[in-house]
Design a protein around this motif. Structure first.
Motif, PDB file in Angstrom:
ATOM      1  N   ASP A  16       0.820  -1.208   0.000  1.00 15.76           N
ATOM      2  CA  ASP A  16       0.000   0.000   0.000  1.00 15.76           C
ATOM      3  C   ASP A  16       0.848   1.250   0.000  1.00 15.76           C
ATOM      4  OD1 ASP A  16      -2.808  -1.023   2.156  1.00 15.76           O
ATOM      5  OD2 ASP A  16      -2.294  -1.510   0.071  1.00 15.76           O
ATOM      6  N   ARG A  17       0.266   2.312  -0.523  1.00 18.08           N
ATOM      7  CA  ARG A  17       0.842   3.646  -0.401  1.00 18.08           C
ATOM      8  C   ARG A  17       0.271   4.263   0.870  1.00 18.08           C
ATOM      9  NH1 ARG A  17       3.135   7.157  -4.095  1.00 18.08           N
ATOM     10  NH2 ARG A  17       2.889   9.400  -3.690  1.00 18.08           N
ATOM     11  N   VAL A  18       1.156   4.787   1.702  1.00 17.66           N
ATOM     12  CA  VAL A  18       0.758   5.340   2.999  1.00 17.66           C
ATOM     13  C   VAL A  18       1.151   6.814   3.053  1.00 17.66           C
ATOM     14  CG1 VAL A  18       1.267   5.284   5.477  1.00 17.66           C
ATOM     15  CG2 VAL A  18       0.919   3.145   4.219  1.00 17.66           C
ATOM     16  N   THR A  19       0.214   7.647   3.494  1.00 17.39           N
ATOM     17  CA  THR A  19       0.474   9.077   3.589  1.00 17.39           C
ATOM     18  C   THR A  19       0.108   9.579   4.972  1.00 17.39           C
ATOM     19  OG1 THR A  19       0.087   9.416   1.229  1.00 17.39           O
ATOM     20  CG2 THR A  19      -0.039  11.352   2.648  1.00 17.39           C
TER      21      THR A  19
ATOM     22  N   ARG B  49      11.698   4.377  -0.899  1.00 14.21           N
ATOM     23  CA  ARG B  49      10.231   4.331  -0.840  1.00 14.21           C
ATOM     24  C   ARG B  49       9.675   5.349   0.167  1.00 14.21           C
ATOM     25  NH1 ARG B  49      11.956  -0.351   1.675  1.00 14.21           N
ATOM     26  NH2 ARG B  49      11.364  -0.618   3.887  1.00 14.21           N
TER      27      ARG B  49
ATOM     28  N   SER C 296       9.463   9.204   1.466  1.00 11.74           N
ATOM     29  CA  SER C 296       9.658  10.545   0.936  1.00 11.74           C
ATOM     30  C   SER C 296       8.879  11.553   1.768  1.00 11.74           C
ATOM     31  CB  SER C 296       9.223  10.629  -0.532  1.00 11.74           C
ATOM     32  OG  SER C 296       7.826  10.403  -0.645  1.00 11.74           O
TER      33      SER C 296
ATOM     34  N   THR D 126       5.343  10.130   2.984  1.00 13.84           N
ATOM     35  CA  THR D 126       4.761   9.063   2.174  1.00 13.84           C
ATOM     36  C   THR D 126       5.668   7.841   2.153  1.00 13.84           C
ATOM     37  OG1 THR D 126       3.648  10.674   0.737  1.00 13.84           O
ATOM     38  CG2 THR D 126       3.928   8.446  -0.128  1.00 13.84           C
ATOM     39  N   ILE D 127       5.037   6.689   2.261  1.00 17.98           N
ATOM     40  CA  ILE D 127       5.708   5.417   1.975  1.00 17.98           C
ATOM     41  C   ILE D 127       5.062   4.914   0.694  1.00 17.98           C
ATOM     42  CG2 ILE D 127       6.366   3.139   2.821  1.00 17.98           C
ATOM     43  CD1 ILE D 127       5.633   4.117   5.659  1.00 17.98           C
ATOM     44  N   SER D 128       5.840   4.782  -0.355  1.00 20.36           N
ATOM     45  CA  SER D 128       5.254   4.505  -1.663  1.00 20.36           C
ATOM     46  C   SER D 128       4.709   3.087  -1.776  1.00 20.36           C
ATOM     47  CB  SER D 128       6.271   4.759  -2.769  1.00 20.36           C
ATOM     48  OG  SER D 128       7.397   3.927  -2.592  1.00 20.36           O
ATOM     49  N   SER D 129       5.374   2.139  -1.139  1.00 17.16           N
ATOM     50  CA  SER D 129       4.942   0.747  -1.173  1.00 17.16           C
ATOM     51  C   SER D 129       5.337   0.109   0.155  1.00 17.16           C
ATOM     52  CB  SER D 129       5.587   0.010  -2.343  1.00 17.16           C
ATOM     53  OG  SER D 129       5.207  -1.359  -2.353  1.00 17.16           O
ATOM     54  N   LEU D 130       4.379  -0.016   1.038  1.00 12.21           N
ATOM     55  CA  LEU D 130       4.641  -0.451   2.406  1.00 12.21           C
ATOM     56  C   LEU D 130       5.267  -1.850   2.438  1.00 12.21           C
ATOM     57  CD1 LEU D 130       4.043   0.706   5.310  1.00 12.21           C
ATOM     58  CD2 LEU D 130       2.027  -0.794   5.294  1.00 12.21           C
TER      59      LEU D 130
END
Lengths: 105, 122
Positions: free
Chosen positions: A17-20, A61, A63, A74-78
């Motif tokens: 998942d993408r996490v923000t 991943r 940023s 953001t974590i682009s791909s957990l």
């Protein structure tokens, strides 16, 4: 003192998942935000400094972005090792202040 | 890469005193500002105090002002936190942290100790 309002308090996510996570400062702090990861029973670990600069050895991943009063992490791909609590922190003015934390579970 | 190790945490009665130490190795201690950060059980991070490298200027959070004193002994590569008039709400894990920005207190902490636990109870 500058207040850092971090949201959400917690979030549920899956691997890939993408996490923000967001952080709102109570006044203009330019780019002076750092992001830390903390795992249970461990000290925090600096991931990002000055809003968007990746610390040495930190995977790409992770940023960060933002300036002024609004910031995003953001974590682009957990990944499995990313389940942890994340904190924003302002260092524009003393005293340094932290957000309340976001638990990623 | 530097290493930092705190010691001195203990069970202390309300009103008591404690001195925490943080022994440092692996980097030029005098060149960097240092801070103490604490974390109460199940809570977030709270910065308490910082001390610059070189001239050792200090700055405190309101929660530490008047009761806590940060100091450093550059000859021993050691950071200290003297805590007086301890209260139940001071119970926490106390971390020392190295400032990445050089000798001025800046607040981006790139190296942390493992923490030392302080318990305040009668």
């Amino acid at each position: 003192d500058i207040q850092m309002t971090q949201s959400p308090f917690s979030l549920s996510a899956s691997v890939g998942d993408r996490v923000t996570i967001t952080c709102q400062a109570s006044q203009d702090i330019r780019h002076s935000v750092n992001w830390y990861q903390q795992k249970p029973g461990k000290a925090p670990n600096l991931l990002i400094s000055d809003a968007s600069n990746l610390a040495a050895g930190v995977p790409s991943r992770f940023s960060g972005s933002g300036s002024g009063t609004g910031f995003t992490f953001t974590i682009s791909s957990l990944q499995p090792e990313d389940f942890a609590t994340y904190y924003c922190q302002q260092c524009d003015r003393l005293p340094v202040t932290f957000g309340g934390g976001t638990k990623v579970e | 890469e530097g290493l930092m190790s705190e010691s001195g945490g203990a069970l202390v009665q309300p009103g008591g005193s404690l001195r925490l130490s943080c022994a440092v190795s692996g980097f030029t201690f005098t060149s960097y500002a240092m801070s103490w950060v604490r974390q109460a059980p199940g809570k977030g991070l709270e910065w308490l105090a910082g001390i610059s490298g070189g001239i050792s200027g200090t700055f405190y959070a309101d929660s530490a002002k008047g009761r806590f004193t940060i100091a450093r002994d550059n000859s021993k590569n050691t950071l200290y936190l003297q805590m007086n008039s301890l209260r139940a709400e001071d119970a926490a894990i106390y971390y020392c942290a190295k400032d990445s920005g050089g000798s001025a207190i800046r607040g981006a902490f790139d190296i942390w100790g493992h923490g030392t636990r302080v318990t305040v109870a009668s």
